[in-house]
Design a protein around this motif. Structure first.
Motif, PDB file in Angstrom:
ATOM      1  N   GLY A 128       0.633  -1.237  -0.063  1.00  0.00           N
ATOM      2  CA  GLY A 128       0.219  -0.157   0.103  1.00  0.00           C
ATOM      3  C   GLY A 128       0.790   1.234   0.050  1.00  0.00           C
ATOM      4  O   GLY A 128       1.875   1.216   0.039  1.00  0.00           O
ATOM      5  N   PHE A 129       0.135   2.418   0.055  1.00  0.00           N
ATOM      6  CA  PHE A 129       0.853   3.790   0.213  1.00  0.00           C
ATOM      7  C   PHE A 129       0.097   4.432   1.195  1.00  0.00           C
ATOM      8  O   PHE A 129      -0.943   4.472   1.366  1.00  0.00           O
ATOM      9  N   LEU A 130       1.215   5.324   2.047  1.00  0.00           N
ATOM     10  CA  LEU A 130       0.729   6.001   3.068  1.00  0.00           C
ATOM     11  C   LEU A 130       1.316   7.349   2.949  1.00  0.00           C
ATOM     12  O   LEU A 130       2.242   7.555   2.299  1.00  0.00           O
ATOM     13  N   VAL A 131       0.578   8.177   3.733  1.00  0.00           N
ATOM     14  CA  VAL A 131       1.185   9.529   3.842  1.00  0.00           C
ATOM     15  C   VAL A 131       1.113  10.123   5.418  1.00  0.00           C
ATOM     16  O   VAL A 131       0.142   9.708   6.021  1.00  0.00           O
ATOM     17  N   THR A 132       1.985  10.740   5.854  1.00  0.00           N
ATOM     18  CA  THR A 132       1.757  11.118   7.326  1.00  0.00           C
ATOM     19  C   THR A 132       2.702  12.632   7.277  1.00  0.00           C
ATOM     20  O   THR A 132       3.519  12.832   6.317  1.00  0.00           O
ATOM     21  N   ASN A 133       2.599  13.091   8.393  1.00  0.00           N
ATOM     22  CA  ASN A 133       3.549  14.204   8.618  1.00  0.00           C
ATOM     23  C   ASN A 133       4.509  14.179   9.509  1.00  0.00           C
ATOM     24  O   ASN A 133       5.460  14.967   9.954  1.00  0.00           O
ATOM     25  N   GLU A 171       4.620  16.918   4.171  1.00  0.00           N
ATOM     26  CA  GLU A 171       4.012  15.330   4.050  1.00  0.00           C
ATOM     27  C   GLU A 171       5.273  14.579   3.552  1.00  0.00           C
ATOM     28  O   GLU A 171       6.018  14.634   2.799  1.00  0.00           O
ATOM     29  N   HIS A 172       4.992  13.353   4.409  1.00  0.00           N
ATOM     30  CA  HIS A 172       6.013  12.445   3.961  1.00  0.00           C
ATOM     31  C   HIS A 172       5.454  10.821   3.364  1.00  0.00           C
ATOM     32  O   HIS A 172       4.273  10.682   3.925  1.00  0.00           O
ATOM     33  N   TYR A 173       5.992  10.633   2.409  1.00  0.00           N
ATOM     34  CA  TYR A 173       5.349   9.535   1.523  1.00  0.00           C
ATOM     35  C   TYR A 173       6.075   7.950   2.109  1.00  0.00           C
ATOM     36  O   TYR A 173       7.022   7.998   2.364  1.00  0.00           O
ATOM     37  N   PHE A 174       5.178   6.931   2.292  1.00  0.00           N
ATOM     38  CA  PHE A 174       5.694   5.931   2.461  1.00  0.00           C
ATOM     39  C   PHE A 174       5.077   4.750   1.811  1.00  0.00           C
ATOM     40  O   PHE A 174       4.046   4.763   1.154  1.00  0.00           O
ATOM     41  N   VAL A 175       6.129   3.785   1.361  1.00  0.00           N
ATOM     42  CA  VAL A 175       5.291   2.733   0.571  1.00  0.00           C
ATOM     43  C   VAL A 175       5.367   1.517   1.790  1.00  0.00           C
ATOM     44  O   VAL A 175       6.277   1.247   2.269  1.00  0.00           O
ATOM     45  N   ARG A 176       4.145   0.734   1.768  1.00  0.00           N
ATOM     46  CA  ARG A 176       4.190  -0.296   2.621  1.00  0.00           C
ATOM     47  C   ARG A 176       4.508  -1.419   1.953  1.00  0.00           C
ATOM     48  O   ARG A 176       3.911  -1.879   0.998  1.00  0.00           O
ATOM     49  N   LEU A 177       5.422  -2.331   2.989  1.00  0.00           N
ATOM     50  CA  LEU A 177       6.100  -3.488   2.189  1.00  0.00           C
ATOM     51  C   LEU A 177       5.936  -4.424   3.193  1.00  0.00           C
ATOM     52  O   LEU A 177       6.121  -4.279   4.337  1.00  0.00           O
ATOM     53  N   GLN A 178       5.521  -5.621   2.659  1.00  0.00           N
ATOM     54  CA  GLN A 178       5.548  -6.825   3.170  1.00  0.00           C
ATOM     55  C   GLN A 178       7.119  -7.379   3.289  1.00  0.00           C
ATOM     56  O   GLN A 178       7.239  -7.999   2.217  1.00  0.00           O
ATOM     57  N   THR A 179       7.830  -7.500   4.419  1.00  0.00           N
ATOM     58  CA  THR A 179       9.043  -8.047   4.324  1.00  0.00           C
ATOM     59  C   THR A 179       9.151  -9.478   4.939  1.00  0.00           C
ATOM     60  O   THR A 179       8.323  -9.983   5.777  1.00  0.00           O
ATOM     61  N   ARG A 180      10.243 -10.217   4.528  1.00  0.00           N
ATOM     62  CA  ARG A 180      10.223 -11.590   4.956  1.00  0.00           C
ATOM     63  C   ARG A 180      11.364 -11.630   5.864  1.00  0.00           C
ATOM     64  O   ARG A 180      12.559 -11.178   5.397  1.00  0.00           O
ATOM     65  N   GLY A 181      11.447 -12.131   7.047  1.00  0.00           N
ATOM     66  CA  GLY A 181      12.663 -12.147   7.811  1.00  0.00           C
ATOM     67  C   GLY A 181      13.130 -13.414   8.039  1.00  0.00           C
ATOM     68  O   GLY A 181      14.352 -13.352   9.218  1.00  0.00           O
ATOM     69  N   VAL A 188       5.800  -5.777   8.563  1.00  0.00           N
ATOM     70  CA  VAL A 188       5.097  -4.861   7.655  1.00  0.00           C
ATOM     71  C   VAL A 188       6.118  -3.765   7.756  1.00  0.00           C
ATOM     72  O   VAL A 188       6.291  -3.259   8.937  1.00  0.00           O
ATOM     73  N   TYR A 189       6.893  -3.159   6.928  1.00  0.00           N
ATOM     74  CA  TYR A 189       7.891  -2.106   6.846  1.00  0.00           C
ATOM     75  C   TYR A 189       7.266  -0.986   6.049  1.00  0.00           C
ATOM     76  O   TYR A 189       6.956  -1.239   4.880  1.00  0.00           O
ATOM     77  N   ASP A 190       7.112   0.104   6.502  1.00  0.00           N
ATOM     78  CA  ASP A 190       6.867   1.310   5.736  1.00  0.00           C
ATOM     79  C   ASP A 190       8.196   2.073   5.334  1.00  0.00           C
ATOM     80  O   ASP A 190       8.933   2.430   6.184  1.00  0.00           O
ATOM     81  N   LEU A 191       8.324   1.916   4.097  1.00  0.00           N
ATOM     82  CA  LEU A 191       9.650   2.534   3.620  1.00  0.00           C
ATOM     83  C   LEU A 191       9.454   3.885   3.009  1.00  0.00           C
ATOM     84  O   LEU A 191       8.529   4.430   2.349  1.00  0.00           O
ATOM     85  N   PRO A 192      10.039   4.894   3.701  1.00  0.00           N
ATOM     86  CA  PRO A 192      10.126   6.369   3.381  1.00  0.00           C
ATOM     87  C   PRO A 192      10.640   6.402   1.962  1.00  0.00           C
ATOM     88  O   PRO A 192      11.498   5.811   1.689  1.00  0.00           O
ATOM     89  N   VAL A 193       9.761   7.205   1.179  1.00  0.00           N
ATOM     90  CA  VAL A 193      10.268   7.274  -0.234  1.00  0.00           C
ATOM     91  C   VAL A 193      11.520   8.137  -0.280  1.00  0.00           C
ATOM     92  O   VAL A 193      12.016   7.839  -1.210  1.00  0.00           O
ATOM     93  N   GLU A 194      11.787   9.104   0.760  1.00  0.00           N
ATOM     94  CA  GLU A 194      12.811   9.774   0.414  1.00  0.00           C
ATOM     95  C   GLU A 194      14.305   8.961   0.529  1.00  0.00           C
ATOM     96  O   GLU A 194      15.269   9.798   0.273  1.00  0.00           O
ATOM     97  N   GLU A 195      14.107   7.888   1.239  1.00  0.00           N
ATOM     98  CA  GLU A 195      15.285   7.159   1.399  1.00  0.00           C
ATOM     99  C   GLU A 195      15.801   6.138  -0.028  1.00  0.00           C
ATOM    100  O   GLU A 195      16.565   5.576  -0.127  1.00  0.00           O
ATOM    101  N   VAL A 196      14.760   6.252  -0.865  1.00  0.00           N
ATOM    102  CA  VAL A 196      14.742   5.295  -2.099  1.00  0.00           C
ATOM    103  C   VAL A 196      15.765   6.161  -3.131  1.00  0.00           C
ATOM    104  O   VAL A 196      15.654   7.037  -3.543  1.00  0.00           O
TER     105      VAL A 196
END
Lengths: 487, 857
Positions: A128-133, A171-181, A188-196
């Motif tokens: 999914g895709f998330l927005v927060t401040n 606004e900060h955007y996040f991609v919600r990822l299902q990760t496997r550990g 479930v990891y919310d990946l900040p888009v600015e780190e990509v």
């Protein structure tokens, strides 16, 4: 024969590994018999002998499967090394998975490979895709979930990603990822888009798409600065440093070498002095490069550099300006090292100029210097160029002396940049060869660094091979020219 | 213009000589000071101290000192004149009956580490006090000092407050004052409250350890802790545990003259004047025992002075014959004492024929200063036994006390006439030719050894600079790489120059030369990260390949002869392709035979066989003996069988001769293997005498991933191009009329190559190998990356080594400029330079001789 096979095999290995590093592979999701799930890219596989103890401890069904696999493989078991990434979440970067452990293996449609600015690669399945401040999603309930559809989320990500790194937004955007550990559990990891830095859905790419990613990664490699203690990102400073040093080195060595060769060929009369010079050159060629490094450190850096500091940079003492390793001293050290190469090939070129031309020139009343300047040197130019290029190739590949006289594992400032006086001779620099040594042998995780080492090696060899081929080409041109002018 | 250019060009030409000689001279210039003795500069002697002190201390800046006499009187004096500034009795309740040796104790004060001397005092009532004697350094601003001090120039001193003051070059004033910290007395440590007659103390593992010998003959070891009394704020020593040690003076001797404690407080030494020493091992406090009795002196000499070196492990013993010996505990190779240690004399420092009167040890290094009755003072480095400086008091007045300044920058000889001071710079006390190239007995080691160990975090650590392990590593690396590279390169050169089609040669030669331009860092990376891992998995296969590949080539050659003449001739142009085919066949054979080898020769698991040393040494001997017996057998066949065969088969058709040859080869192989097996089983029967895995000079041993085999491969690879190019040139330079004559006389190309071309070009080939060796010796990156870089002395092909060059690359960036370490690394570089210089010069001379000869032919 063997030597030939060895060199071909070796170059083949480097080219294959170096070339393949950036090719985006598919992402596989593997569930093992003990319930662990991994998601990652297969980096390599190997066969090994499964010992009886492990086999006996397995649950019966799995053991039977393993025995069947062993029987099919002549007693060998295949295992694959998965790059699972997500170092920040799981604390490991790689995972071996043996074939017998696998219960389920899929290639999830929305699995993505993400190169991040920190913590290396991240692998996960888009949810999914998330927005927060906030900078991080601390409380998922407060974040606004824009979508839970992977396709839409991915589209949103691509829209946002371009501009996000320069933008100062609330606004900060996040991609919600299902990760496997694996054994650490799935998250479930919310990946900040600015780190990509770069992200692609590895299992959806067509060949063209893969090729595009491949090129993008090459471009990044060639034009970016290193990240993650040199194990990620690009090698631009190293390329820059290598090039700057090589150019400076040729500027220093060529005039000196050519003049020395002229002395030997044109001016000196055979005698003890000439044989002394020849002995000197021969020994210069045979002295181990590390000795030049030692000499360079003591003589150039400490003695000369120290004196320069005393005279010109008094106010900055005791922190050294020139009194430590730097571009100038490294170039001078390598110039000394490559001097014989230039002298020998220039001599060859001078010898190839027919004496009839010299005599003709003298007959027309030219002086010795005029003859050399107008007649001999132009004819010998390709040979001199050959020498220069060979010296550059040698210099670009030397590492041992540089470790002592100015190469650093991480030099944030480039030796040549836009700040006055543009060329900073005193600065330490990065070097491709040293980069190989450093990343391959001094880094935290040598397995993770290995692709980088291969690619850097590949790059270094390509540069040196190009320089050498240029020399060969020039030499053949020289020969042709020599044949034409031989009347 | 013409004149100018001639000048410039000549300068540049001669500049090359200048460059080379600068390299040489600069390295020499850096190295030479290593061998200098200390620089000594006499200062003016000052007035003597009013009374003879037991302990003396001076500050870092050499302005002020304290002297403590046996009766507890402390005198503070200025160092420039010797005048006493202050005198006081430290102990109001009576003088101490025993004083210990001073130990150095580092304390944190105001965030700075300061060193104080700690002395234990024993009293008549059995109580003990610990005193700390140190200095307080304060930097004052100009406003804080009176005008009389402000008038001082840099270098001048004046008394101020209770100490001495001097202006610094930064405009501040440095004040040095003596600071004494004397906590209250402990409870009596001796149960009978008898007077303490001997005392010594150490820091030990917890708190401290104090050993006392009381007037009633009890020898007691106390573990103590300093405790602050919260009510009064007094610091007091509280005994935690006390152990009575077995103490029995030898017959005819009274009480020991000295009782000393080792640094950890676990060894007690009782020493009598006649040199007798009893060592009591108190590591197990429940069961202390008399471990051994040794005599510290020879020829009836008496012990006259004793002093521990830093760390309190080495005891310096001065005797009445003027000798100073260093004794320390070493692991015993044979059982001489009741524990597994023995007290040994590692070093002897020769002195004048006058008794040693005083000893002083450095606070930082292993320097010792000895004072003699003839007025001499000798500063020596203990481990290297290097005499750094000899000074004499005016008129040869006997030295009573000696002192080394805290920074090792001055020596003081105290006699009854004066305090004489010399400023010294010890320079590089650790280095002598002996320390660099001979075995040295380091503290705590069981025997003299070659060790390279340049740094460690520990303060008491002693750097060990033996170049032998590094030189050995260099030779080992070069040896294995030559073993691999030379045959390949020479055979390749012979093949290309003698047998190969010129067109193929034009292609092959540049390719091999291209190998030379492959950066060594790339080879090193491949060796360390790729090859090493690969080799680790297939060691038996590789060993098998060593046997299979040559076999495949030889068998191939003989089989070729068996081919009928016609077919052979028609296939001749494909010969190269066939040769190419043989290599994979050989490798495949190795692949198949590897596991078989492992099962038969190496007990089923090569790695285990190597690491644990189980099974017999049979396989190991085979490894060595097969090549040897192959050489033997081929010699035998060449001299005995061949002439006979030739006579016998003179008239036979070619095909039959070829078959006979094939049979000869098969027979030879069998004989070789048989011989080797026989020899191996004989040798492995004697495995208690020799096993190829167990001694340092043997070529097998525990396996490490980055090892000499890998380096041999890859460095061999690096030196192949240069050997190949030079030897190919040498072979091509053999005049072709020699070849033609040989061929015309009916010799085959093979016979021509072996009998005519190679002997003629021999010197050229030799110089090629020499230059290859020079290259291998200096190679840095490959060994740096492909070995573990441990400086060990083992021939074992399966472990690593450290070469001179790699050592320089690793350590020089961290070495402090002009330190001993730095200069020693320069010496390593100089060694490399000289080695390659000699090799290159030999090679060049041989090559020139060969050239002249080739032209004459």
């Amino acid at each position: 024969m063997v030597a030939l096979v060895m060199i071909v095999g070796l170059l083949g290995l480097i080219f294959y590994q170096g070339g393949a590093t950036f090719w985006p592979g598919p992402l596989v999701e593997i569930t093992t018999h003990d319930g662990r799930t991994f998601l990652g890219e297969v980096t390599r596989s190997e066969d090994y002998r499964l010992d009886a103890d492990t086999l006996n401890k397995l649950p019966p069904a799995i053991a039977a499967n393993a025995r069947a696999l062993l029987a099919a493989h002549e007693g060998q078991m295949r295992r694959r090394l998965l790059r699972t990434g997500n170092f920040d979440l799981t604390g490991s970067e790689y995972q071996w998975v043996s074939d017998y452990e696998v219960v389920r293996e899929t290639e999830p449609l929305w699995a993505v490979t993400v190169e991040r600015t920190d913590w290396g690669n991240c692998y996960g399945v888009v949810q999914g895709f998330l927005v927060t401040n906030e900078l991080r999603v601390k409380d998922p309930a407060r974040a606004e979930v824009e979508t839970n559809d992977p396709g839409t989320a991915w589209n949103r990500f691509q829209q946002v990603h371009e501009g996000v790194r320069d933008k100062l937004a609330n606004e900060h955007y996040f991609v919600r990822l299902q990760t496997r550990g694996g054994s650490k559990g799935d998250k479930v990891y919310d990946l900040p888009v600015e780190e990509v830095v770069l992200a692609y859905p590895a299992n959806q790419l067509s060949f063209g798409g893969r090729f595009k990613v491949y090129l993008t990664r090459w471009v990044e490699f060639l034009t970016d600065k290193p990240r993650m203690a040199n194990t990620e990102g690009g090698v631009l400073p190293a390329i820059w440093g290598t090039v700057a040093m090589t150019l400076l080195l040729s500027l220093l060595v060529v005039p000196f070498g050519v003049l020395a060769a002229l002395y030997l060929r044109e001016y000196a009369r055979p005698g003890p002095i000439v044989s002394a010079v020849r002995i000197a050159i021969n020994n210069l060629a045979g002295v181990p490069s590390i000795v030049f490094g030692v000499f360079g450190l003591g003589f150039f850096c400490y003695l000369l550099g120290g004196s320069v500091d005393q005279v010109f940079f008094r106010d900055r003492l005791p922190s050294p300006t020139f009194g430590t390793g730097g571009l100038l001293w490294a170039s001078m050290t390598l110039a000394l090292l490559t001097l014989p190469v230039v002298i020998v090939s220039t001599e060859e070129a001078l010898a190839a100029v027919p004496s009839s031309m010299r005599e003709g020139s003298y007959a027309c009343g030219a002086s010795k210097w005029q003859t050399i300047w107008r007649i001999v040197l132009p004819r010998a130019l390709p040979g001199i160029m050959t020498g220069m290029i060979l010296a550059m190739a040698r210099g670009a590949g030397e590492v041992a002396p540089l470790m002592l006289v100015g190469v650093l594992k991480h030099a944030p400032e480039l030796p040549i940049d836009g700040v006055f006086p543009f060329v900073h001779l005193q600065r330490s620099f990065m070097h491709l060869g040293f980069h190989i040594f450093d990343v391959g042998f001094q880094s935290r995780n040598s397995e993770a660094a290995r692709p980088m080492v291969y690619t850097t090696t590949f790059l270094l060899i390509v540069i040196i091979a190009l320089l050498n081929l240029m020399a060969v080409w020039l030499r053949s041109r020289l020969r042709r020219r020599f044949q034409v002018s031989h009347f | 213009m013409d004149r100018f250019s001639r000048l410039l060009i000549t300068i540049c030409g001669l500049g090359t000589i200048l460059a080379v000689s600068t390299v040489f001279l600069y390295l020499f210039w850096v190295v030479i000071p290593l061998f200098w003795s200390a620089h000594v500069e006499a200062d003016t002697p000052t007035a003597p101290l009013p009374r003879l002190p037991l302990h003396v201390g001076i500050d870092d800046a050499q302005m002020i000192g304290w002297a403590l006499a046996a009766d507890g009187t402390l005198e503070i004096f200025r160092l420039d004149t010797g005048a006493v500034l202050e005198k006081k009795q430290l102990f109001e309740k009576g003088a101490p009956t025993a004083q210990s040796q001073a130990i150095n104790h580092d304390e944190m004060r105001d965030g700075l580490k300061t060193s104080v001397k700690q002395i234990a005092f024993g009293f008549a009532d059995g109580r003990v006090r610990l005193g700390k004697f140190g200095f307080k350094t304060t930097f004052l601003e100009k406003g804080q000092v009176p005008p009389s001090v402000q008038e001082l120039h840099v270098g001048e001193v004046a008394p101020f407050r209770s100490g001495m003051i001097t202006p610094t070059s930064q405009g501040q004033y440095r004040l040095e004052e003596v600071e004494i910290d004397l906590p209250a007395a402990s409870k009596p440590l001796v149960s009978s409250r008898a007077a303490i007659e001997r005392i010594d103390h150490s820091k030990g593992n917890v708190g401290g350890v104090i050993c006392v010998l009381s007037a009633d003959g009890q020898l007691i070891l106390n573990t103590v802790r300093e405790q602050t009394n919260f009510a009064t704020g007094e610091i007091m020593i509280r005994p935690l545990r006390s152990v009575t040690l077995p103490y029995q003076p030898p017959k005819g001797l009274g009480k020991p003259d000295h009782v000393l404690l080792s640094g950890l407080g676990d060894q007690v030494y009782l020493i009598w004047k006649n040199g007798m020493l009893q060592r009591i091992d108190a590591r197990n406090q429940d069961k202390p025992q008399l471990a051994e009795t040794v005599s510290l002196t020879e020829n009836d000499a008496e012990v006259t002075a004793l002093r521990f070196l830093i760390g309190k492990t080495t005891l310096m013993v001065g005797d009445s014959h003027g000798q100073v010996r260093a004794w320390f505990l070493a692991e015993a190779t044979e059982a001489l004492s009741t524990d597994s240690w023995k007290f040994v004399c590692g070093h002897t420092l020769q002195g004048p024929a006058a008794p040693v009167t005083a000893l002083a040890a450095s606070d930082r290094t292993r320097l010792v200063l000895a004072g003699f009755a003839n007025g001499e003072g000798r500063l020596s480095a203990v481990t290297s036994e290097k005499l750094l400086a000899t000074v004499t008091t005016q008129g040869g007045v006997p030295v009573q006390r000696v002192l080394l300044a805290p920074r090792d920058d001055a020596i003081l000889l105290i006699s009854k006439d004066a305090i004489a001071r010399w400023n010294v710079d010890p320079r590089h006390p650790e280095i002598t030719l002996g320390a660099l190239f001979k075995k040295v007995w380091y503290e705590g080691r069981s025997q003299p050894e070659y060790v390279w160990e340049s740094s460690s975090g520990d303060d008491a650590f002693e750097p060990k600079y033996s170049l032998i392990p590094l030189i050995f590593g260099t030779l080992k690396g070069s040896f294995y790489s030559l073993l691999f590279g030379v045959p390949l390169a020479l055979l390749a050169a012979i093949y290309t120059s003698e047998f190969m089609h010129p067109r193929a040669k034009a292609l092959i030669k540049p390719t091999i030369e291209l190998m030379a331009s492959l950066p060594s860092v790339v080879l090193g990376f491949l060796a360390g990260l790729v090859f090493a891992q690969f080799v680790e998995r297939v060691v038996p296969t590789i060993l098998a390949c060593f046997a299979c590949v040559p076999f495949a080539f030889i068998a191939g050659a003989y089989l070729w002869q068996v081919l009928p003449e016609k077919i052979g001739a028609s296939l001749a142009r494909w010969r190269f392709a066939f040769i190419c085919l043989v290599l994979p066949i050989g490798l495949g054979g190795g692949w198949l035979l590897g596991p078989v080898f492992e099962r038969w020769l190496f007990n089923g698991d090569l790695r285990r066989w190597l690491d644990t040393g189980e099974g017999s040494g049979f396989g190991g001997w085979m490894f060595l003996l097969v090549p040897l017996s192959a050489i033997l057998v081929s010699l035998l066949i060449g001299t005995r069988v061949n002439p006979w065969l030739r006579r016998l088969t003179r008239d036979w058709p070619r095909s039959r001769v070829a078959l006979v040859d094939l049979a000869k080869m098969a027979g030879g192989m069998t004989l070789t293997l048989g011989l080797a097996a026989l020899g191996s089983s004989l040798l492995s029967e004697m495995q208690h005498v020799v096993d190829p895995r167990h001694s340092w000079y043997m070529y097998l041993g525990p396996y490490t991933q980055r090892n000499a085999l890998v380096v041999g491969f890859v460095m061999g690879f690096a030196i192949i191009p240069i050997i190949y190019t030079i030897s190919e040139d040498a072979l091509s330079a053999v005049p072709s009329h020699l070849r033609s004559a040989s061929l015309a006389a009916g010799a085959t190309p093979w016979q021509t190559a072996i009998r005519i071309v190679i002997p003629t070009a021999m010197s050229g080939l030799f110089s090629a190998v020499m230059i290859g060796l020079g290259r291998a010796v200096g190679e840095t990156m490959i060994v740096l990356m492909a070995t573990g870089n441990t400086p060990i002395l083992e021939m074992n092909i399966f472990n690593g080594f450290r070469t001179l060059s790699a050592n320089i690359a690793v350590e020089l960036p961290e070495a402090v400029k002009d330190s001993t370490h730095y200069r020693t690394l320069y010496l390593a570089a100089l060694t490399l330079l000289l080695a390659t210089f000699v090799l290159n010069t030999i090679a060049e001379m041989v090559r020139l001789r060969f050239r002249r000869r080739a032209f004459q032919l």
